[in-house]
Design a protein around this motif. Structure first.
Motif, mmCIF file in Angstrom:
data_model
loop_
_atom_site.group_PDB
_atom_site.id
_atom_site.type_symbol
_atom_site.label_atom_id
_atom_site.label_comp_id
_atom_site.label_asym_id
_atom_site.label_seq_id
_atom_site.Cartn_x
_atom_site.Cartn_y
_atom_site.Cartn_z
ATOM 1 N N SER A 176 0.903 -1.211 -0.045
ATOM 2 C CA SER A 176 -0.021 -0.090 -0.038
ATOM 3 C C SER A 176 0.974 1.328 0.279
ATOM 4 C CB SER A 176 -0.728 -0.011 1.244
ATOM 5 O OG SER A 176 -1.752 -1.100 1.166
ATOM 6 N N THR B 232 -1.924 -1.359 -3.956
ATOM 7 C CA THR B 232 -3.055 -0.163 -3.928
ATOM 8 C C THR B 232 -2.354 1.204 -3.419
ATOM 9 O OG1 THR B 232 -3.422 -0.483 -1.338
ATOM 10 C CG2 THR B 232 -4.601 -1.601 -2.667
ATOM 11 N N SER C 275 -5.600 4.133 -0.551
ATOM 12 C CA SER C 275 -6.751 3.505 -0.056
ATOM 13 C C SER C 275 -7.245 4.213 1.302
ATOM 14 C CB SER C 275 -6.634 2.072 0.019
ATOM 15 O OG SER C 275 -5.452 1.612 0.779
ATOM 16 N N ASP C 276 -6.213 4.520 2.254
ATOM 17 C CA ASP C 276 -6.536 4.909 3.481
ATOM 18 C C ASP C 276 -5.473 6.060 3.791
ATOM 19 O OD1 ASP C 276 -7.493 5.340 5.946
ATOM 20 O OD2 ASP C 276 -6.522 3.724 6.700
ATOM 21 N N SER D 210 -4.470 -1.047 -7.834
ATOM 22 C CA SER D 210 -5.528 -0.382 -7.677
ATOM 23 C C SER D 210 -5.296 1.231 -7.331
ATOM 24 C CB SER D 210 -6.404 -0.904 -6.346
ATOM 25 O OG SER D 210 -7.312 -0.089 -6.075
ATOM 26 N N GLU E 115 -6.826 4.605 -5.562
ATOM 27 C CA GLU E 115 -8.121 4.595 -5.002
ATOM 28 C C GLU E 115 -8.506 6.116 -4.687
ATOM 29 O OE1 GLU E 115 -9.437 1.677 -2.059
ATOM 30 O OE2 GLU E 115 -8.243 0.131 -3.067
ATOM 31 N N SER E 116 -9.340 6.623 -4.002
ATOM 32 C CA SER E 116 -9.771 8.014 -3.848
ATOM 33 C C SER E 116 -8.557 9.076 -3.266
ATOM 34 C CB SER E 116 -10.853 8.153 -2.953
ATOM 35 O OG SER E 116 -10.672 7.757 -1.703
ATOM 36 N N ASP F 160 -7.309 -1.290 -11.653
ATOM 37 C CA ASP F 160 -8.444 -0.840 -10.943
ATOM 38 C C ASP F 160 -8.582 0.752 -10.510
ATOM 39 O OD1 ASP F 160 -11.361 -1.220 -10.244
ATOM 40 O OD2 ASP F 160 -10.524 -1.461 -7.951
ATOM 41 N N ASP G 147 -10.465 3.753 -8.811
ATOM 42 C CA ASP G 147 -11.948 3.884 -7.960
ATOM 43 C C ASP G 147 -11.597 5.350 -7.320
ATOM 44 O OD1 ASP G 147 -12.769 1.465 -8.285
ATOM 45 O OD2 ASP G 147 -12.101 0.842 -6.335
ATOM 46 N N ASP H 7 -14.672 2.830 -11.380
ATOM 47 C CA ASP H 7 -16.023 3.111 -10.658
ATOM 48 C C ASP H 7 -16.551 4.278 -10.956
ATOM 49 O OD1 ASP H 7 -14.715 5.237 -9.388
ATOM 50 O OD2 ASP H 7 -15.347 4.525 -7.196
ATOM 51 N N GLY I 71 -14.187 7.224 -11.169
ATOM 52 C CA GLY I 71 -12.942 7.011 -11.666
ATOM 53 C C GLY I 71 -12.819 7.750 -13.094
#
Length: 577
Positions: free
Chosen positions: A244, A270, A273-274, A307, A309-310, A336, A338, A360, A363
């Motif tokens: 990550s 990823t 992601s957080d 991935s 992510e946001s 991926d 998102d 998504d 995305g």
């Protein structure tokens, strides 16, 4: 008398010469010194050449500092080791190119694992360094996680060293351990990976290393550094688990051109992601970056995905190859996205067990040009209708691909264009073109738009929208069914609907529209449907409208502008009211 004196002097000289010759012969026969060590070092100690044989474990602790001079040899008996522990404890073994320091087995016929390790424990806080060292035949401590060089906490400098014939790893870096410097080292004939290291420290492996074995095993971890780079290596980085890239303040990980990044079964990466993260894998045409599986025979699903992510910010893949992924789930692609906007250019995506790329509803692409997606088991891409305009130009797709699956969505942008692709856009669901301020979607000449069963385009239904499709005689725009060739049927999709909030300037020009008319009653529908549209809208010209399950055009209380259209095989006729 003089003769006697001269004779005595000659005899004396010969005696001295004979004595000198005996001394030289004794020096030539003398062997290098060997010293057995089975003690603890807790002061400053220097080993100045010669051979030192370690019995058991030599501990350097309580502020002890062992300095080993160039040319020294350290031999270990079976199970022998060195451990550095405690505050200010250190080992300095700095050889030279012509006088290296050797750590080896005492055996005349050594094999991998003949001795255990050189260990820097987590409590060791001194500044240690290994330069121009040979470390061979170690790794005998543990069969699964041991290494000839074992680092548990401190930051260590290792440069110009050769590490070979370990029974497990060459180097093990546990937990938060990393390298202060790590360059120009050589690894060969180690029985497991040459280096085992946590993902948060892999960027401390520097350049210039010659790694001839399995490479670098990167343990799944959270990378949190503000800016780091995985330098080019001669063997792969292999990610095991989830890496990550993220932190509260923002983490940035770069991959140098020419690297190979492998993933074990079920592993993934990823970004954001957080927390916030930036991942940049920027290769070149001559030195692309390869993301792949550890399997020799590549096939889809051997690892999971990359991935974004946001929390992913300014991430980029350029001149990359992504292969053999898609193993996580049927709805997640090899890449991926998102809730992020990612740059993907000049990248090849192949052998995915699912989609090439999935996005998504939030995305999108910051840039997407010059890519090649092929040999994937599902659509080359899944993207929402509100973001399909971010797919750029000069992309290539496999000859037998299913196309770009466009998820039914509300297109709300002021004015954007679906650019020509060498594959079809496949709409699944309802694409609604409308917003309170007015939205315009243009579709570039030569494009193909297909529809799954029951799917449609709706323009200006409850808010304001415009559809502009300007094909040419040489490059018409095709609207048709997604059914396989030879299996097309009238009514396979619902149609194109222009509603009461259709804005002025909607156009269908040089379009081929076929196999629609599947909405509701076959009598009150068509390939193109008009319902209370403002007078003169839309303009439909030079179109071929065919094989509707209902009318070619169904007109409900509207007066469109119709010019030079052709109708073929529509079940109810050309135009119905």
């Amino acid at each position: 008398m003089k003769k006697i004196t001269a004779l005595l002097m000659m005899l004396s000289f010969m005696a001295v010469l004979f004595s000198s010759c005996e001394l030289v012969e004794e020096e030539e026969d003398e062997q290098p010194s060997e010293e057995y060590i089975n003690e603890t070092i807790d002061t400053d100690v220097t080993w100045q050449g010669g051979t030192y044989i370690i019995e058991g474990t030599l501990r350097i602790e309580n502020g002890g500092h062992l300095t080993i001079d160039p040319g020294t040899t350290i031999k270990f008996e079976d199970g022998g080791s060195i451990s550095v522990a405690g505050a200010n404890s250190a080992l300095t073994a700095v050889g030279t190119a012509n006088a290296q320091i050797t750590f080896t087995s005492v055996s005349n016929t050594p094999s991998a694992g003949s001795w255990d390790y050189i260990n820097f424990e987590s409590t060791a806080t001194g500044t240690s360094s290994l330069q121009y060292c040979i470390i061979e035949y170690g790794g005998g401590y543990a069969s699964t996680y041991g290494g000839a060089l074992w680092i548990e906490g401190p930051s260590l400098s290792v440069d110009h060293c050769t590490i070979s014939n370990s029974a497990v790893y060459g180097v093990v870096c546990e937990d938060d351990s990393e390298f202060a410097s790590f360059s120009n080292n050589t690894f060969m004939d180690n029985q497991s990976y040459d280096i085992f290291i946590e993902g948060n420290a892999a960027h401390t492996i520097g350049p210039g290393n010659l790694i001839e074995g399995s490479g670098i095993l990167v343990d799944g971890d959270t990378y949190t550094h503000s800016d780091g780079t995985w330098s080019l290596q001669t063997a792969p980085f292999t990610i095991d688990g989830t890496l990550s890239v993220q932190s509260d303040g923002g983490a940035t990980l770069n991959i140098a051109a020419g690297n190979t990044i492998q993933f074990t079964d079920g592993s993934q990466m990823t970004v954001g992601s957080d927390g916030y993260g930036t991942f940049k894998a920027v290769g070149t045409e001559d030195l692309p970056i390869l993301f792949t599986s550890t399997s020799v025979q590549k096939q889809g699903g051997q690892w999971d995905y990359i991935s974004f992510e946001s929390g992913a910010v300014s991430s980029e893949l350029n001149y990359c190859i992504v292969e053999a992924a898609g193993g996580y789930a049927s709805y997640v692609g090899a890449i991926d996205i998102d809730g992020a906007a990612v740059t993907i250019n000049n990248t090849e995506i192949r052998l995915s067990a699912t989609y090439g790329i999935t996005l998504d509803d939030a995305g999108s692409f910051a840039s997407f040009t010059g890519n090649d997606i092929h040999d994937v088991d599902n659509y080359v891409m899944l993207i929402y209708g509100n973001w399909a305009h971010t797919i750029g130009t000069a992309n290539n797709y496999g000859e037998d691909d299913l196309g770009i699956l466009v998820h039914g969505d509300a297109f709300e942008h002021t004015n954007e264009t679906w650019l020509f692709q060498s594959t079809a856009y496949v709409i699944d669901g309802t694409l609604s073109i409308e917003s309170t301020s007015g939205s315009t979607l243009e579709i570039q000449a030569g494009s193909t738009v297909k529809f799954t069963d029951g799917s449609e385009i709706s323009v200006g239904s409850t808010e304001f929208g415009k559809l502009v499709v300007n094909g040419t005689s040489a490059l018409p725009v095709t609207f048709t069914t997604s059914a396989p060739a030879g299996g097309e049927q009238p009514g396979d999709w619902d149609g194109i609907f222009f509603e009461s909030n259709t804005m002025n300037g909607s156009i269908l020009n040089y379009c081929n529209i076929s196999y629609g008319g599947g909405y509701a009653s076959t009598y009150n529908n068509g390939n193109v449907n008009l319902g209370n549209v403002p007078s003169g809208e839309p303009t439909i010209s030079n179109c071929i409208i065919s094989y509707s399950a209902g009318w070619g055009i169904y007109n409900d209380n509207s007066s469109p502008t119709l010019i030079s259209n052709t109708y073929n095989g529509n079940a109810n006729g050309d135009i119905g009211n």
